[in-house]
Design a protein around this motif. Structure first.
Motif, PDB file in Angstrom:
ATOM      1  N   ALA A 371       0.828  -1.211   0.000  1.00  0.00           N
ATOM      2  CA  ALA A 371       0.000   0.000   0.000  1.00  0.00           C
ATOM      3  C   ALA A 371       0.862   1.261   0.000  1.00  0.00           C
ATOM      4  CB  ALA A 371      -0.931  -0.013   1.215  1.00  0.00           C
ATOM      5  N   ALA A 372       2.029   1.172   0.661  1.00  0.00           N
ATOM      6  CA  ALA A 372       2.885   2.357   0.784  1.00  0.00           C
ATOM      7  C   ALA A 372       3.742   2.593  -0.454  1.00  0.00           C
ATOM      8  CB  ALA A 372       3.782   2.222   2.013  1.00  0.00           C
ATOM      9  N   THR A 373       3.997   1.525  -1.245  1.00  0.00           N
ATOM     10  CA  THR A 373       4.876   1.587  -2.439  1.00  0.00           C
ATOM     11  C   THR A 373       6.160   2.396  -2.170  1.00  0.00           C
ATOM     12  OG1 THR A 373       3.700   3.508  -3.342  1.00  0.00           O
ATOM     13  CG2 THR A 373       2.994   1.323  -4.086  1.00  0.00           C
ATOM     14  N   PRO A 374       7.010   1.892  -1.262  1.00  0.00           N
ATOM     15  CA  PRO A 374       8.241   2.628  -0.923  1.00  0.00           C
ATOM     16  C   PRO A 374       9.234   2.636  -2.084  1.00  0.00           C
ATOM     17  CG  PRO A 374       8.258   0.441   0.061  1.00  0.00           C
ATOM     18  CD  PRO A 374       6.906   0.613  -0.555  1.00  0.00           C
ATOM     19  N   ASP A 375      10.162   3.587  -2.041  1.00  0.00           N
ATOM     20  CA  ASP A 375      11.255   3.596  -3.028  1.00  0.00           C
ATOM     21  C   ASP A 375      12.268   2.505  -2.709  1.00  0.00           C
ATOM     22  OD1 ASP A 375      10.547   6.020  -4.596  1.00  0.00           O
ATOM     23  OD2 ASP A 375      10.760   6.975  -2.631  1.00  0.00           O
ATOM     24  N   LEU A 376      12.431   2.180  -1.436  1.00  0.00           N
ATOM     25  CA  LEU A 376      13.406   1.165  -1.023  1.00  0.00           C
ATOM     26  C   LEU A 376      12.840   0.377   0.155  1.00  0.00           C
ATOM     27  CD1 LEU A 376      16.272   0.024  -1.448  1.00  0.00           C
ATOM     28  CD2 LEU A 376      17.108   1.695   0.212  1.00  0.00           C
ATOM     29  N   THR A 377      12.996  -0.954   0.083  1.00  0.00           N
ATOM     30  CA  THR A 377      12.516  -1.830   1.142  1.00  0.00           C
ATOM     31  C   THR A 377      13.690  -2.618   1.704  1.00  0.00           C
ATOM     32  OG1 THR A 377      10.389  -2.075   0.014  1.00  0.00           O
ATOM     33  CG2 THR A 377      10.919  -3.692   1.719  1.00  0.00           C
ATOM     34  N   VAL A 378      13.888  -2.569   3.005  1.00  0.00           N
ATOM     35  CA  VAL A 378      14.962  -3.326   3.661  1.00  0.00           C
ATOM     36  C   VAL A 378      14.338  -4.573   4.258  1.00  0.00           C
ATOM     37  CG1 VAL A 378      16.782  -3.259   5.399  1.00  0.00           C
ATOM     38  CG2 VAL A 378      16.134  -1.162   4.195  1.00  0.00           C
ATOM     39  N   CYS A 379      14.846  -5.744   3.859  1.00  0.00           N
ATOM     40  CA  CYS A 379      14.194  -6.995   4.274  1.00  0.00           C
ATOM     41  C   CYS A 379      15.188  -8.146   4.181  1.00  0.00           C
ATOM     42  CB  CYS A 379      12.985  -7.272   3.372  1.00  0.00           C
ATOM     43  SG  CYS A 379      13.391  -7.425   1.628  1.00  0.00           S
ATOM     44  N   GLY A 380      14.741  -9.327   4.584  1.00  0.00           N
ATOM     45  CA  GLY A 380      15.560 -10.519   4.493  1.00  0.00           C
ATOM     46  C   GLY A 380      15.550 -11.081   3.075  1.00  0.00           C
ATOM     47  N   LEU A 381      16.426 -12.072   2.858  1.00  0.00           N
ATOM     48  CA  LEU A 381      16.554 -12.638   1.517  1.00  0.00           C
ATOM     49  C   LEU A 381      15.262 -13.285   1.045  1.00  0.00           C
ATOM     50  CD1 LEU A 381      20.064 -14.292   1.883  1.00  0.00           C
ATOM     51  CD2 LEU A 381      19.480 -12.389   0.403  1.00  0.00           C
ATOM     52  N   GLY A 382      14.509 -13.868   1.976  1.00  0.00           N
ATOM     53  CA  GLY A 382      13.289 -14.576   1.593  1.00  0.00           C
ATOM     54  C   GLY A 382      12.228 -13.672   0.992  1.00  0.00           C
ATOM     55  N   LEU A 383      12.238 -12.416   1.353  1.00  0.00           N
ATOM     56  CA  LEU A 383      11.249 -11.477   0.822  1.00  0.00           C
ATOM     57  C   LEU A 383      11.790 -10.658  -0.338  1.00  0.00           C
ATOM     58  CD1 LEU A 383       9.697 -10.047   4.125  1.00  0.00           C
ATOM     59  CD2 LEU A 383       8.655 -11.680   2.544  1.00  0.00           C
TER      60      LEU A 383
END
Length: 430
Positions: A371-383
């Motif tokens: 919903a937020a459509t960020p420019d950058l997402t910090v996450c784990g490898l699985g996502l």
């Protein structure tokens, strides 16, 4: 100990602990604590990590640290198979044979960690009793400790916490009445340790000792006259164990970026009564270098919107750095555990309207991210790969553990880690 006065960083605001937090306890997408072995084995250079687990654990470690295939490895997996789980073999005897064979082949091992891949109820083995029994057999040549890297019980940075906490009872005692000593707690690259040591010494502080240490024969002493600075925010069990032995924490932000590093160093300087002029003289050149390095990436990051999934427990200090020093807009800052006391200085510097979340229900959090459509997402490898396929730029959180990022001279490298996926995506569009 009174709270250190940090001249260059705002003191924690009253009521920051009352900031609204989304707390979720659903399905989570994080690596297990075994992953910490990848950076721990590089740090404690005469230690060996023997994972007691399944073939899946062995494959994980071989994949995650494949480069070790070409070097003399300092970790391995003692595989528990169907015979062990069915009770057809004595697991303790099997473990004793594996340890004996390992120590015979590798006489250079001074410190052996038995790392459980699952809770004792699953692997049918009490590793703490096994470590105690084996320690008696091999003392004083080899010290044998244990901790859990189970994915049921830990996220991936908690492996380091468990490892360090297991060492605290083994640390020598600092005699009462000694001069105050400074201990830095948390894995740092050797080059970063050397930089910090030089800065502390130039300010007139005692030469710091580090936990973990590079050589297991040089365990740092601890006692009521020990003052310690956390270098990593995920060391709750280690901090508790140190305080049980009388050590006192110096409250501080974490040494990420110019502001965090300045606040971290200043907290120690205040503890030893170092005056502002001396502090400024010693840190000015480092701060100037870091500011110049950050300037290169500010244009790429300023105004970009970022979303943190909970993974490394570094999320809050990183969010503070990216918001205040790089001008990024925080959408949601998720972290597996939100330790209000250790993060008090960091939380006080986050924008008032940022959404914090603790724990995870991955489906609900993915909905919020979409919903937020960020420019950058910090996450784990699985996502990361699924999100990339959907058109979102991502940064692997585990990369932030493999790369030296603390201190003035690494501030630019830290910013580049976040700029790189945005630059790559922009080039692909062309």
């Amino acid at each position: 100990m009174s709270h250190a006065v940090i001249a260059d960083v705002p003191a924690p605001k009253e009521g920051c602990s009352e900031r609204p937090v989304i707390r979720e306890r659903g399905q989570r997408e994080v690596f297990c604590g075994l992953t910490g072995i990848i950076w721990l084995h590089r740090k404690i250079q005469d230690a060996f990590f023997l994972i007691v687990g399944s073939r899946t654990c062995a494959h994980l470690m071989q994949s995650a640290a494949g480069v070790m295939i070409f070097a003399e490895p300092r970790f391995a997996t003692a595989i528990i198979d169907e015979r062990d789980l069915a009770g057809m073999a004595d697991v303790n005897d099997e473990l004793d044979r594996n340890v004996a064979r390992l120590l015979e082949r590798r006489p250079d091992i001074n410190l052996l960690f038995l790392v459980g891949s699952c809770p004792s109820e699953v692997i049918k083995l009490d590793l703490s009793k096994a470590a105690e029994r084996l320690s008696k057999n091999y003392a004083p040549d080899v010290r044998i400790l244990n901790y859990s890297g189970s994915g049921i019980e830990t996220t991936f940075t908690q492996g380091e916490d468990g490892c360090l906490a297991s060492m605290v009872p083994e640390l020598p005692t600092l005699p009462e009445g000694s001069d105050q000593s400074l201990m830095i707690v948390g894995c740092l690259a050797d080059v970063v340790e050397d930089q910090f040591t030089r800065i502390f010494e130039r300010m007139g502080l005692p030469t710091p000792v580090y936990l973990p240490m590079r050589d297991s024969n040089e365990m740092p002493p601890v006692g009521p006259d020990t003052r310690y600075l956390l270098a990593q925010p995920y060391l709750m069990d280690t901090a508790r164990a140190l305080e049980d032995r009388g050590a006192k924490r110096i409250p501080a932000p974490f040494p990420l970026g110019v502001e965090g590093t300045t606040g971290w160093l200043k907290a120690a300087a205040n503890q030893w009564g170092i005056d502002q002029q001396t502090f400024d003289e010693v840190t000015a050149s480092g701060r100037a270098r870091a500011e110049r390095a950050l300037e290169c990436y500010r244009e790429q990051l300023a105004g970009k919107r970022i979303f943190f999934f909970p993974d490394s427990q570094l999320e809050v200090p990183l969010a503070r750095f990216l918001s205040r020093e790089m001008g990024m807009e925080l959408i949601e800052v998720g972290t597996p555990y939100l330790h209000q006391q250790h993060l008090a200085d960091e939380l006080s510097m986050l924008p008032e309207d940022v959404q914090l979340s603790e724990g995870q229900d991955v489906e609900k959090q993915l909905d919020r991210c979409h919903a937020a459509t960020p420019d950058l997402t910090v996450c784990g490898l699985g996502l990361a790969n699924p999100l990339e396929a959907e058109g979102l730029a991502t940064k692997w959180s585990i990369e932030l553990l493999f790369t030296p990022t603390q201190g003035f001279d690494q501030a630019g490298d830290l910013a580049e880690l976040f700029a790189r996926p945005l630059v790559r995506r922009a080039k692909l569009k062309v």
